[in-house]
Design an enzyme around this catalytic site. Structure first.
Site, short mmCIF file in Angstrom:
data_model
loop_
_atom_site.label_atom_id
_atom_site.label_comp_id
_atom_site.label_asym_id
_atom_site.label_seq_id
_atom_site.Cartn_x
_atom_site.Cartn_y
_atom_site.Cartn_z
N ASP A 80 26.20 47.38 16.14
CA ASP A 80 26.87 48.13 17.25
C ASP A 80 26.61 49.78 16.84
OD1 ASP A 80 27.75 45.80 18.03
OD2 ASP A 80 29.70 46.35 17.78
N PHE B 246 23.36 50.61 17.96
CA PHE B 246 23.32 50.80 19.48
C PHE B 246 23.86 51.76 19.94
CE2 PHE B 246 25.15 49.82 23.70
CZ PHE B 246 24.23 49.40 24.36
N ASP B 247 25.16 52.28 19.39
CA ASP B 247 25.82 53.48 19.88
C ASP B 247 25.00 54.74 19.68
OD1 ASP B 247 27.87 52.10 20.75
OD2 ASP B 247 29.07 52.24 18.91
N SER C 281 35.50 32.68 53.69
CA SER C 281 36.17 32.05 52.76
C SER C 281 36.13 30.53 52.57
CB SER C 281 37.68 32.32 52.90
OG SER C 281 38.37 31.87 54.02
N LEU C 282 36.59 29.76 51.59
CA LEU C 282 36.26 28.25 51.52
C LEU C 282 37.51 27.60 52.00
CD1 LEU C 282 35.15 28.17 47.96
CD2 LEU C 282 33.91 27.42 50.06
N GLU D 136 31.41 23.41 40.97
CA GLU D 136 31.47 24.65 40.24
C GLU D 136 32.82 25.02 40.06
OE1 GLU D 136 29.75 27.85 42.53
OE2 GLU D 136 27.89 27.04 42.59
N LYS E 121 36.31 27.12 40.42
CA LYS E 121 36.65 28.33 41.33
C LYS E 121 37.34 29.27 40.37
CE LYS E 121 39.02 28.72 45.75
NZ LYS E 121 39.47 29.90 45.59
N ASP F 204 39.16 32.48 39.29
CA ASP F 204 40.34 33.13 40.13
C ASP F 204 40.44 34.65 39.63
OD1 ASP F 204 42.63 33.25 41.35
OD2 ASP F 204 44.02 32.53 39.75
N ARG G 179 35.40 42.22 48.98
CA ARG G 179 35.26 41.17 50.37
C ARG G 179 36.05 41.97 51.36
NH1 ARG G 179 38.72 37.44 52.34
NH2 ARG G 179 37.49 35.63 53.55
N GLU H 285 32.44 36.52 41.34
CA GLU H 285 33.69 36.63 41.40
C GLU H 285 33.88 37.57 39.77
OE1 GLU H 285 35.51 35.21 43.76
OE2 GLU H 285 37.46 35.19 42.92
N TYR I 277 27.72 33.50 41.94
CA TYR I 277 27.43 32.07 42.42
C TYR I 277 26.75 31.86 43.79
CZ TYR I 277 31.78 33.64 44.44
OH TYR I 277 32.91 34.38 45.29
N LYS J 167 29.75 22.12 46.73
CA LYS J 167 28.91 22.80 47.86
C LYS J 167 27.99 21.47 48.03
CE LYS J 167 29.72 27.33 46.07
NZ LYS J 167 29.38 28.54 45.30
N LYS K 263 42.01 22.61 44.89
CA LYS K 263 42.63 23.71 44.16
C LYS K 263 43.64 22.84 43.40
CE LYS K 263 43.93 27.42 46.60
NZ LYS K 263 44.09 28.78 46.13
N CYS L 241 70.79 53.46 37.78
CA CYS L 241 70.57 52.54 36.67
C CYS L 241 71.96 52.01 36.17
CB CYS L 241 70.17 53.65 35.56
SG CYS L 241 70.06 53.09 33.97
N CYS M 49 73.37 54.03 32.91
CA CYS M 49 73.91 55.64 33.11
C CYS M 49 74.34 56.05 34.39
CB CYS M 49 72.55 56.25 32.43
SG CYS M 49 71.20 56.47 33.45
N CYS N 242 64.27 54.93 35.82
CA CYS N 242 65.39 55.92 35.63
C CYS N 242 64.82 56.97 34.85
CB CYS N 242 66.40 55.12 34.69
SG CYS N 242 67.50 56.23 34.02
N CYS O 150 70.23 57.99 28.88
CA CYS O 150 70.36 56.70 29.10
C CYS O 150 70.34 55.84 27.92
CB CYS O 150 69.25 56.46 30.31
SG CYS O 150 69.39 54.54 30.66
#
Ligand code: IVH
Length: 669
Positions: free
Chosen positions: A34, A37-38, A83-84, A113, A115, A117, A136, A172, A224, A290, A314, A408, A411, A426, A432
């Site tokens: 690293d 690299f840096d 969408s699917l 595949e 999905k 999230d 999207r 994604e 994908y 698919k 799902k 609040c 207080c 607050c 407080c």
């Protein structure tokens, strides 16, 4: 350097860094440390600064971000982002497979595949160079988030191999769970409310205006789908080919993608991931099936919203019903208000759930909650379970509606919510009680003033006895005052007073962190202390001066200016100064920035130095000590008796292993 030399050098460095980036992020291999690299990256950054005319717009230096986008342009998708269709029922998946198998004469092959999230993204490449990345949006047009997407290390800026000249790749973007947890830990440190879930945070991050922050968060992306180029005859093969161009694509070896011709094969893939998904380092919410062959896909065509050749299955999130008993509003040390639901205890995913976060007022509004309601509770990837809905058929007559507080509860001051923020605050930070106690607890914490003999309970007791109202009051405490507190023996009182006295030796950067200025965490405090040297310079610094400091963004700068504008904070600092706390950095002999950017693991037994001494030397010279070896480690300093498994791990990861002598030479001491 002459301009023509600079041009050649910039090209050489760009190529070399691109190669190492790909190796590291896509192939999980490392040929250089690293640190090296840096060093190369810094060299390129400097040359690009001097000769901006030669900087490639997709230079590896873009990975660290820096572009500020005030508003994202709207871009019309060349190919609509559909969408699917999806289902939670395995039966419907079977029906779908049977139905479309009948529509096509030839035997169908399916690709299964994950999905992912996250957030869908479409990225255009022209001549192998990342040209534009668009969200999207509404499916026909999205937002141009190119500068942020360029910071995602697994998305190549420059392709390799035999790539098509103009095409779009879709995938994604998601938040890896480890990075998400780390981000939330840092937020807890800062007294900020935690982010609720990785998907929304990925989406919010992608739309941030400062790409530097995006770069730090560590988003990731799986690709994908390819549009506008024929790289192979089927989807599965195309995805594999895209891997050769430098993209992070799912591989069959760990079943992230699989080809099958049978219903059983599809069902087996579903069952496998329903069982195994909790072990993944990122979240998925289902699997996608698919049709593989592009001609067959074309034959099957689209409905208005989604392709007929694909379907998503799902996973059912585990969900239980329970009763909402009450809602409490917690005040954090920064004044952030978090509503929390108290629930009738219920078992969910193997643990008993008694509480659920309600996040903010919008969430309460959306759920339309009444006390005594039967609520649905789910545990997704979130840390704390959440209420996802209400079974209104069980609602009690005349039930009391849950209303977000306007003042609040601690207080009574009016709560404030800034434009565009979801959280209420607050603002009465100095009076407080939970904020006062929270600030003191933060101040005495291990990473700040680390005061021995003082914990949350004692802070409560000192507060209740009206002995402390702010952190400066701690330094006026006497043994006689402390010993009068309930359950405080002579010895504990002594320890406490001594612990407070000893904290006066804590270095400036930790005192600064301890002040609990919003958004000033440990790293930022260190940076500010190092750059400005003392509190007076920090106090006088203007917003513009602050944002010029590396890593200090507008949010932090603004918070610092607001903090020091407050006369009460000024008075607090004056009192802490009089008490003798360190408000100035001590540039000690033997300090340097020679190891800046390098991370070390020290392991084994040494001759000239103890392990602690070696670790101190690393820090004194700008390096970082890390606990365990990972591919991000720059060096391992290996002494006698270092465990063979550690040594093997370091060797396998290609990390440079130093002897004690090598390290001494490196530091020139
Ligand atoms: S294919 C024409 N494959 O799910 C549809 N989508 O509702 C093209 N997603 O917006 C999408 N993983 O954000 C596809 N392996 C995968 C996916 C995937 C996640 C998301 C994507 C899309 C949504 C579909």
């Amino acid at each position: 350097m002459k301009p023509n030399e600079a041009k050649i050098e910039i090209e050489r460095l760009t190529k070399e860094l691109t190669y190492h980036n790909h190796l590291y992020y896509i192939e999980s291999k490392q040929e250089i440390s690293d640190f090296d690299f840096d060093t190369l990256l810094k060299k390129l950054q400097e040359l690009e600064k001097q000769f901006p005319q030669y900087a490639s717009k997709n230079s590896p230096t873009k990975r660290v971000g820096g572009d500020i986008t005030k508003k994202f342009d709207s871009v019309v998708h060349k190919y609509p982002m559909l969408s699917l269709s999806n289902t939670y029922s395995e039966e419907e998946i079977r029906d779908w497979v049977l139905r479309i198998s009948k529509l096509s004469e030839a035997q169908l092959e399916f690709v299964c595949e994950l999905k992912y999230d996250g957030v869908a993204i479409g990225i255009q490449y022209i001549d192998g160079v990342l040209e534009q990345a668009v969200t999207r949006g509404d499916g026909s047009q999205g937002e141009n988030v190119t500068s942020n997407v360029k910071t995602i290390k697994t998305i190549p800026l420059q392709l390799k191999g035999d790539f098509p000249l103009d095409f779009e790749i879709r995938g994604e973007i998601f938040f890896p769970l480890a990075n998400f947890d780390q981000l939330n830990k840092a937020r807890i440190d800062l007294g900020e409310p935690e982010f609720a879930n990785p998907r929304n945070t990925a989406s919010g991050t992608l739309k941030m205006q400062d790409s530097k922050i995006v770069a730090k968060r560590g988003l990731d992306c799986f690709l994908y789908g390819i549009y506008g180029a024929d790289a192979a005859v089927g989807h599965y093969e195309t995805v594999q080919v895209a891997g050769n161009w430098g993209f992070k694509t799912p591989k069959a070896s760990n079943r992230y993608i699989e080809k099958t011709s049978s219903i059983e094969g599809v069902m087996d893939f579903i069952a496998y991931w329903d069982r195994e998904r909790s072990k993944l380092p990122f979240e998925i919410d289902g699997v996608v099936i698919k049709v593989n062959d592009y001609d067959q896909q074309e034959e099957l065509g689209f409905t208005a919203k989604s392709p007929r050749w694909a379907i998503a299955y799902k996973f059912k999130a585990e969900r239980v019903e329970t009763i909402l008993e009450s809602v409490v509003f917690q005040v954090g040390r920064t004044g952030a208000i978090t509503p929390v639901a108290n629930l009738k205890p219920v078992t969910l995913g193997g643990t008993t759930v008694k509480r659920a976060s309600l996040h903010n007022s919008d969430q309460i509004e959306k759920l339309d909650l009444y006390l005594g309601d039967t609520v649905y509770v789910e545990k997704g990837g979130e840390i704390i379970p959440k209420i996802v809905g209400v079974n209104t058929s069980n609602r009690i007559e005349n039930a009391e509606k849950v209303i977000f507080i306007s003042n609040c509860l601690e207080c009574n001051s009016q709560l404030d919510r800034e434009d565009g923020e979801a959280q209420h605050y607050c603002l009465n930070s100095l009076n407080c009680p939970p904020q006062i106690k929270g600030k003191i607890e933060h101040f005495i914490g291990r990473k700040a003033l680390n005061i021995d003999g003082l914990g949350a309970e004692t802070v409560d007791a000192l507060f209740d006895a009206s002995l402390v109202r702010n952190v400066a009051d701690l330094y006026d405490l006497t043994f006689h005052q402390v010993v009068k507190i309930d359950r405080m023996a002579d010895k504990s009182a002594n320890n406490l007073v001594q612990g407070i006295r000893e904290s006066k030796e804590i270095p400036f950067e930790r005192v600064l962190f301890g002040l609990g200025i919003r958004f000033v965490g440990e790293t930022v405090a260190k940076k500010l202390a190092k750059t400005l040297k003392n509190i007076d310079a920090l106090c006088k610094a203007t917003f513009d001066e602050l944002i010029r400091i590396d890593e200090i963004g507008e949010r932090i700068a603004n918070s610092i200016v607001v903090f020091f504008k407050n006369p009460a904070n000024q008075e607090l600092i004056d009192r802490l100064k009089s008490a003798g706390l360190k408000f100035e950095i001590i540039e000690e002999e033997g300090h340097s920035d020679r190891l800046n950017g390098a991370s070390f693991v020290v392991s084994g037994v040494f001759k000239a130095f103890s392990r602690t001494e070696l670790k101190d030397l690393i820090e004194m010279n700008g390096g970082k000590n890390v606990g365990s070896i990972s591919k991000k480690t720059s060096y391992v300093i290996a002494g006698d008796k270092m465990g063979p498994s550690k040594l093997k791990k370091a060797t396998d990861l290609g990390i440079r292993i130093l002897t004690e002598d090598d390290f001494i030479k490196m530091l020139d001491i």
